[in-house]
Design a protein around this motif. Structure first.
Motif, PDB file in Angstrom:
ATOM      1  N   GLN A  56     -37.466   6.917  21.715  1.00 25.05           N
ATOM      2  CA  GLN A  56     -36.341   7.711  20.806  1.00 25.05           C
ATOM      3  C   GLN A  56     -35.099   7.492  21.613  1.00 25.05           C
ATOM      4  OE1 GLN A  56     -37.098  11.529  19.300  1.00 25.05           O
ATOM      5  NE2 GLN A  56     -35.190  11.911  18.821  1.00 25.05           N
ATOM      6  N   ASN A  57     -34.891   7.327  22.784  1.00 26.50           N
ATOM      7  CA  ASN A  57     -33.711   7.239  23.814  1.00 26.50           C
ATOM      8  C   ASN A  57     -33.092   6.005  23.622  1.00 26.50           C
ATOM      9  OD1 ASN A  57     -35.600   6.096  25.399  1.00 26.50           O
ATOM     10  ND2 ASN A  57     -34.834   7.098  27.026  1.00 26.50           N
ATOM     11  N   ALA A  58     -34.019   4.982  23.396  1.00 28.02           N
ATOM     12  CA  ALA A  58     -33.604   3.775  23.274  1.00 28.02           C
ATOM     13  C   ALA A  58     -33.022   3.467  21.889  1.00 28.02           C
ATOM     14  CB  ALA A  58     -34.647   2.568  23.253  1.00 28.02           C
ATOM     15  N   VAL A  59     -33.438   3.966  20.672  1.00 28.96           N
ATOM     16  CA  VAL A  59     -33.100   4.113  19.448  1.00 28.96           C
ATOM     17  C   VAL A  59     -31.679   4.766  19.415  1.00 28.96           C
ATOM     18  CG1 VAL A  59     -33.552   4.694  17.201  1.00 28.96           C
ATOM     19  CG2 VAL A  59     -35.498   3.957  18.436  1.00 28.96           C
ATOM     20  N   ASN A  60     -31.644   5.799  20.156  1.00 31.26           N
ATOM     21  CA  ASN A  60     -30.359   6.535  19.954  1.00 31.26           C
ATOM     22  C   ASN A  60     -29.346   5.729  20.896  1.00 31.26           C
ATOM     23  OD1 ASN A  60     -31.429   8.698  18.656  1.00 31.26           O
ATOM     24  ND2 ASN A  60     -31.978   9.861  20.376  1.00 31.26           N
ATOM     25  N   ALA A  61     -29.693   5.156  21.790  1.00 33.10           N
ATOM     26  CA  ALA A  61     -28.973   4.397  22.916  1.00 33.10           C
ATOM     27  C   ALA A  61     -28.084   3.246  21.799  1.00 33.10           C
ATOM     28  CB  ALA A  61     -29.184   3.941  23.941  1.00 33.10           C
ATOM     29  N   LEU A  62     -29.105   2.452  21.299  1.00 30.48           N
ATOM     30  CA  LEU A  62     -28.720   1.403  20.297  1.00 30.48           C
ATOM     31  C   LEU A  62     -27.666   1.726  19.275  1.00 30.48           C
ATOM     32  CD1 LEU A  62     -28.853  -1.465  19.170  1.00 30.48           C
ATOM     33  CD2 LEU A  62     -31.125  -1.045  18.370  1.00 30.48           C
ATOM     34  N   THR A  63     -28.161   2.779  18.498  1.00 31.50           N
ATOM     35  CA  THR A  63     -27.042   3.402  17.368  1.00 31.50           C
ATOM     36  C   THR A  63     -25.831   4.006  17.807  1.00 31.50           C
ATOM     37  OG1 THR A  63     -29.321   4.187  16.230  1.00 31.50           O
ATOM     38  CG2 THR A  63     -27.340   5.347  15.547  1.00 31.50           C
ATOM     39  N   GLY A  64     -25.889   4.552  19.151  1.00 32.81           N
ATOM     40  CA  GLY A  64     -24.641   4.878  19.511  1.00 32.81           C
ATOM     41  C   GLY A  64     -23.776   3.746  19.982  1.00 32.81           C
ATOM     42  N   LYS A  65     -24.468   2.659  20.529  1.00 33.35           N
ATOM     43  CA  LYS A  65     -23.564   1.569  21.105  1.00 33.35           C
ATOM     44  C   LYS A  65     -22.814   0.943  19.552  1.00 33.35           C
ATOM     45  CE  LYS A  65     -25.770   0.141  25.242  1.00 33.35           C
ATOM     46  NZ  LYS A  65     -26.496  -0.875  26.117  1.00 33.35           N
ATOM     47  N   GLY A 105     -22.329   2.062  16.726  1.00 27.63           N
ATOM     48  CA  GLY A 105     -21.405   3.181  16.153  1.00 27.63           C
ATOM     49  C   GLY A 105     -20.061   3.121  16.764  1.00 27.63           C
ATOM     50  N   LYS A 106     -20.146   2.944  18.305  1.00 30.83           N
ATOM     51  CA  LYS A 106     -18.615   2.628  18.783  1.00 30.83           C
ATOM     52  C   LYS A 106     -18.119   1.448  18.498  1.00 30.83           C
ATOM     53  CE  LYS A 106     -20.072   5.345  22.841  1.00 30.83           C
ATOM     54  NZ  LYS A 106     -20.494   5.528  24.154  1.00 30.83           N
ATOM     55  N   VAL A 107     -18.647   0.380  17.707  1.00 30.49           N
ATOM     56  CA  VAL A 107     -17.841  -0.710  17.706  1.00 30.49           C
ATOM     57  C   VAL A 107     -17.077  -0.643  16.279  1.00 30.49           C
ATOM     58  CG1 VAL A 107     -18.113  -3.257  16.950  1.00 30.49           C
ATOM     59  CG2 VAL A 107     -19.901  -2.102  18.391  1.00 30.49           C
ATOM     60  N   ASP A 108     -15.828  -0.757  16.565  1.00 30.72           N
ATOM     61  CA  ASP A 108     -14.660  -0.639  15.227  1.00 30.72           C
ATOM     62  C   ASP A 108     -15.428  -1.348  14.149  1.00 30.72           C
ATOM     63  OD1 ASP A 108     -12.924   0.799  16.751  1.00 30.72           O
ATOM     64  OD2 ASP A 108     -11.815  -0.671  17.501  1.00 30.72           O
ATOM     65  N   GLY A 109     -15.041  -0.998  13.016  1.00 31.97           N
ATOM     66  CA  GLY A 109     -15.521  -1.707  11.716  1.00 31.97           C
ATOM     67  C   GLY A 109     -17.017  -1.429  11.462  1.00 31.97           C
ATOM     68  N   VAL A 110     -18.048  -0.648  12.233  1.00 29.73           N
ATOM     69  CA  VAL A 110     -19.230  -0.585  12.039  1.00 29.73           C
ATOM     70  C   VAL A 110     -19.522   1.078  12.182  1.00 29.73           C
ATOM     71  CG1 VAL A 110     -21.453  -0.843  13.251  1.00 29.73           C
ATOM     72  CG2 VAL A 110     -19.807  -2.726  13.617  1.00 29.73           C
ATOM     73  N   SER A 111     -20.636   1.181  11.108  1.00 29.03           N
ATOM     74  CA  SER A 111     -21.239   2.494  11.038  1.00 29.03           C
ATOM     75  C   SER A 111     -22.694   2.052  11.222  1.00 29.03           C
ATOM     76  CB  SER A 111     -20.995   3.132   9.601  1.00 29.03           C
ATOM     77  OG  SER A 111     -21.636   4.297   9.501  1.00 29.03           O
ATOM     78  N   ALA A 112     -23.491   3.135  11.758  1.00 28.08           N
ATOM     79  CA  ALA A 112     -24.978   2.971  11.935  1.00 28.08           C
ATOM     80  C   ALA A 112     -25.646   4.339  12.203  1.00 28.08           C
ATOM     81  CB  ALA A 112     -25.392   2.212  13.350  1.00 28.08           C
ATOM     82  N   LYS A 113     -26.637   4.621  11.255  1.00 26.03           N
ATOM     83  CA  LYS A 113     -27.455   5.860  11.100  1.00 26.03           C
ATOM     84  C   LYS A 113     -28.825   5.503  11.542  1.00 26.03           C
ATOM     85  CE  LYS A 113     -23.799   8.171  10.097  1.00 26.03           C
ATOM     86  NZ  LYS A 113     -23.173   9.189  10.943  1.00 26.03           N
ATOM     87  N   ALA A 114     -29.657   6.493  12.220  1.00 26.48           N
ATOM     88  CA  ALA A 114     -30.978   5.860  12.396  1.00 26.48           C
ATOM     89  C   ALA A 114     -31.892   7.146  11.750  1.00 26.48           C
ATOM     90  CB  ALA A 114     -31.248   6.143  14.156  1.00 26.48           C
ATOM     91  N   LEU A 115     -33.116   6.595  11.332  1.00 26.56           N
ATOM     92  CA  LEU A 115     -34.104   7.499  10.651  1.00 26.56           C
ATOM     93  C   LEU A 115     -35.410   7.291  11.366  1.00 26.56           C
ATOM     94  CD1 LEU A 115     -34.790   9.097   8.156  1.00 26.56           C
ATOM     95  CD2 LEU A 115     -35.446   6.872   6.978  1.00 26.56           C
ATOM     96  N   PHE A 116     -36.082   8.373  11.840  1.00 24.55           N
ATOM     97  CA  PHE A 116     -37.240   8.317  12.422  1.00 24.55           C
ATOM     98  C   PHE A 116     -38.400   8.931  11.785  1.00 24.55           C
ATOM     99  CE2 PHE A 116     -33.871   8.751  15.850  1.00 24.55           C
ATOM    100  CZ  PHE A 116     -34.224   7.978  16.856  1.00 24.55           C
ATOM    101  N   ARG A 117     -39.511   8.319  12.220  1.00 25.35           N
ATOM    102  CA  ARG A 117     -40.843   8.824  11.763  1.00 25.35           C
ATOM    103  C   ARG A 117     -41.393   9.598  12.833  1.00 25.35           C
ATOM    104  NH1 ARG A 117     -46.172   8.322  11.959  1.00 25.35           N
ATOM    105  NH2 ARG A 117     -47.327   8.486  10.335  1.00 25.35           N
TER     106      ARG A 117
END
Length: 81
Positions: free
Chosen positions: A58-67, A69-81
């Motif tokens: 989960q921490n890798a998914v959160n880190a990837l999503t966070g990185k 989301g910090k890029v201008d012009g990019v939106s990212a959201k995660a969904l977990f099972r």
């Protein structure tokens, strides 16, 4: 496989064409966790929609999503099972 691994989906919308290379570079950093990826160029809307499926801690998914989301012009959201 470790017990703390989760299946996750990340939805990414890229609205700035110049951000595509950055998004690809960030995804490459996490390639070991990526099970599949689908990208759809929506030319008439001038955006790219990308779905990434991961099997990762989960921490890798959160880190990837966070990185992403910090890029201008990019939106990212995660969904977990």
């Amino acid at each position: 496989m470790e017990d703390d691994y989760r299946i996750a989906l990340i939805g990414i919308i890229v609205s700035d064409g110049e951000a595509v290379e950055i998004v690809n570079a960030v995804l490459h950093e996490y390639a070991a966790y990526i099970v599949g990826r689908m990208g759809l160029p929506m030319r008439e809307r001038k955006v790219n929609a990308i779905t990434v499926v991961l099997d990762a801690p989960q921490n890798a998914v959160n880190a990837l999503t966070g990185k992403l989301g910090k890029v201008d012009g990019v939106s990212a959201k995660a969904l977990f099972r």
